[in-house]
Motif scaffolding. Structure first.
Motif, mmCIF file in Angstrom:
data_model
loop_
_atom_site.group_PDB
_atom_site.id
_atom_site.type_symbol
_atom_site.label_atom_id
_atom_site.label_comp_id
_atom_site.label_asym_id
_atom_site.label_seq_id
_atom_site.Cartn_x
_atom_site.Cartn_y
_atom_site.Cartn_z
ATOM 1 N N ALA A 1 8.098 -26.634 54.303
ATOM 2 C CA ALA A 1 7.283 -25.447 54.040
ATOM 3 C C ALA A 1 7.612 -24.801 52.707
ATOM 4 O O ALA A 1 6.733 -24.254 52.047
ATOM 5 C CB ALA A 1 7.475 -24.430 55.163
ATOM 6 N N ASP B 1 4.845 -14.910 54.845
ATOM 7 C CA ASP B 1 4.176 -16.179 54.534
ATOM 8 C C ASP B 1 4.630 -17.284 55.474
ATOM 9 O O ASP B 1 3.863 -18.168 55.826
ATOM 10 C CB ASP B 1 4.448 -16.571 53.075
ATOM 11 C CG ASP B 1 3.841 -15.588 52.096
ATOM 12 O OD1 ASP B 1 2.607 -15.539 52.009
ATOM 13 O OD2 ASP B 1 4.607 -14.855 51.426
ATOM 14 N N HIS B 2 5.916 -17.240 55.857
ATOM 15 C CA HIS B 2 6.453 -18.225 56.802
ATOM 16 C C HIS B 2 7.464 -17.533 57.707
ATOM 17 O O HIS B 2 8.226 -16.672 57.257
ATOM 18 C CB HIS B 2 7.173 -19.375 56.075
ATOM 19 C CG HIS B 2 6.308 -20.132 55.118
ATOM 20 N ND1 HIS B 2 5.381 -21.072 55.524
ATOM 21 C CD2 HIS B 2 6.232 -20.088 53.764
ATOM 22 C CE1 HIS B 2 4.778 -21.569 54.472
ATOM 23 N NE2 HIS B 2 5.272 -20.995 53.394
ATOM 24 N N ASN C 1 3.108 -16.162 62.032
ATOM 25 C CA ASN C 1 3.895 -15.658 60.910
ATOM 26 C C ASN C 1 4.151 -14.157 61.016
ATOM 27 O O ASN C 1 4.404 -13.488 60.005
ATOM 28 C CB ASN C 1 3.198 -15.976 59.581
ATOM 29 C CG ASN C 1 3.244 -17.454 59.256
ATOM 30 O OD1 ASN C 1 4.173 -18.157 59.662
ATOM 31 N ND2 ASN C 1 2.249 -17.939 58.531
ATOM 32 N N ALA D 1 9.629 -15.743 53.202
ATOM 33 C CA ALA D 1 9.812 -16.418 54.484
ATOM 34 C C ALA D 1 11.028 -15.841 55.192
ATOM 35 O O ALA D 1 11.978 -15.396 54.549
ATOM 36 C CB ALA D 1 9.987 -17.927 54.279
#
Length: 289
Positions: free
Chosen positions: A98, A84-85, A68, A45
């Motif tokens: 998250a 992923d984030h 993303n 992330a």
């Protein structure tokens, strides 16, 4: 940057009804061997911080965010990266929901989890991981995980009177390739000292687990969040800090806060499995070199 490693399953057997209710993973996420699929073991992330005084009033924006995906453009060329984030103009609660909640539920399912905060000095690593003291809005991942850890543990033990959950924590720093126990003065009978009095610890291979342990590291049993909060504050005071060109009081060491959770049943039952798991939260020093 955050790197969450959801590998190393220790045990993944909870009562079926508890697992369906508490775990955010579907039953298809865990394989027959109790392992997580490869795409869930490591997740990445990115958090983009707002402008601050280190930018010297430069408000030009070189990043654009689409879900993303991040696109960086310096005016001459651009490149896109997917994660992923991606957290852009996000609150601390958004990051926890998250990233942190997933780690917490994985721990109760018997998985070890590790998260790294990596980035340049002043990029907000310690803010994201620890946050602002006594400020519920700006609390970081660590205090939020610990709070919900006890809340969820109490809920599970209330549902199953045979379940006992024991929580222990440790807190170390790595500075100039030396390891220090940030909580060594919290051991009963040990006189409180200063940073200069802290002993250097050594890594030693555990022949039973084939892992490397910090020899002589103190473990502290905790039964509530206020005690964990107190230990975090004590350890943070001992962390090595120094002024840099980008931060007046920057953490110059890597810190590793580990939560050990042991779930046992008394009396033992063939239908319920005891589990050990841990959550490792790593706040790395600035990466400008």
């Amino acid at each position: 940057f955050f790197f969450a490693n959801m590998a190393e399953p220790v045990a993944v057997e909870l009562q079926k009804e508890k697992k369906e209710k508490k775990s955010k993973k579907s039953k298809d996420d865990v394989g027959d061997d109790g392992d997580l699929p490869a795409d869930m073991r490591v997740r990445v992330a990115v958090r983009i911080r707002p402008f601050n005084k280190a930018d010297h009033n430069d408000t030009s924006i070189c990043l654009t965010v689409d879900d993303n995906k991040i696109t960086a453009d310096n005016g001459q060329k651009n490149a896109s990266f997917s994660y992923d984030h991606v957290f852009f103009e996000s609150q601390q609660a958004d990051v926890y929901k998250a990233v942190g909640e997933t780690m917490l539920h994985d721990a109760f399912s018997g998985f070890n989890s590790t998260i790294f905060a990596y980035g340049q000095t002043g990029s907000g690593k310690t803010y994201s991981m620890v946050g602002v003291e006594n400020d519920p809005v700006h609390e970081g991942l660590l205090p939020r995980i610990c709070k919900d850890l006890f809340a969820l543990g109490e809920e599970l033990m209330a549902e199953d009177r045979t379940l006992n959950i024991k929580i222990q924590v440790s807190f170390v720093e790595v500075y100039n390739e030396k390891i220090h126990d940030l909580l060594q003065f919290e051991v009963p009978g040990v006189v409180r000292g200063t940073e200069e009095d802290m002993k250097e610890l050594k890594l030693k291979e555990n022949k039973k687990t084939k892992c490397f342990d910090v020899e002589g590291l103190s473990l502290h049993t905790v039964t509530n969040y206020p005690r964990v909060k107190n230990l975090i504050e004590i350890g943070t005071e001992y962390r090595t800090k120094a002024a840099t060109g980008m931060n007046e009081l920057s953490s110059r060491s890597h810190s590793v806060f580990t939560i050990f959770m042991n779930q046992t049943h008394q009396p033992p039952s063939p239908t319920q499995r005891d589990m050990c798991s841990k959550i490792v939260i790593v706040d790395l020093a600035g990466s400008e070199r």
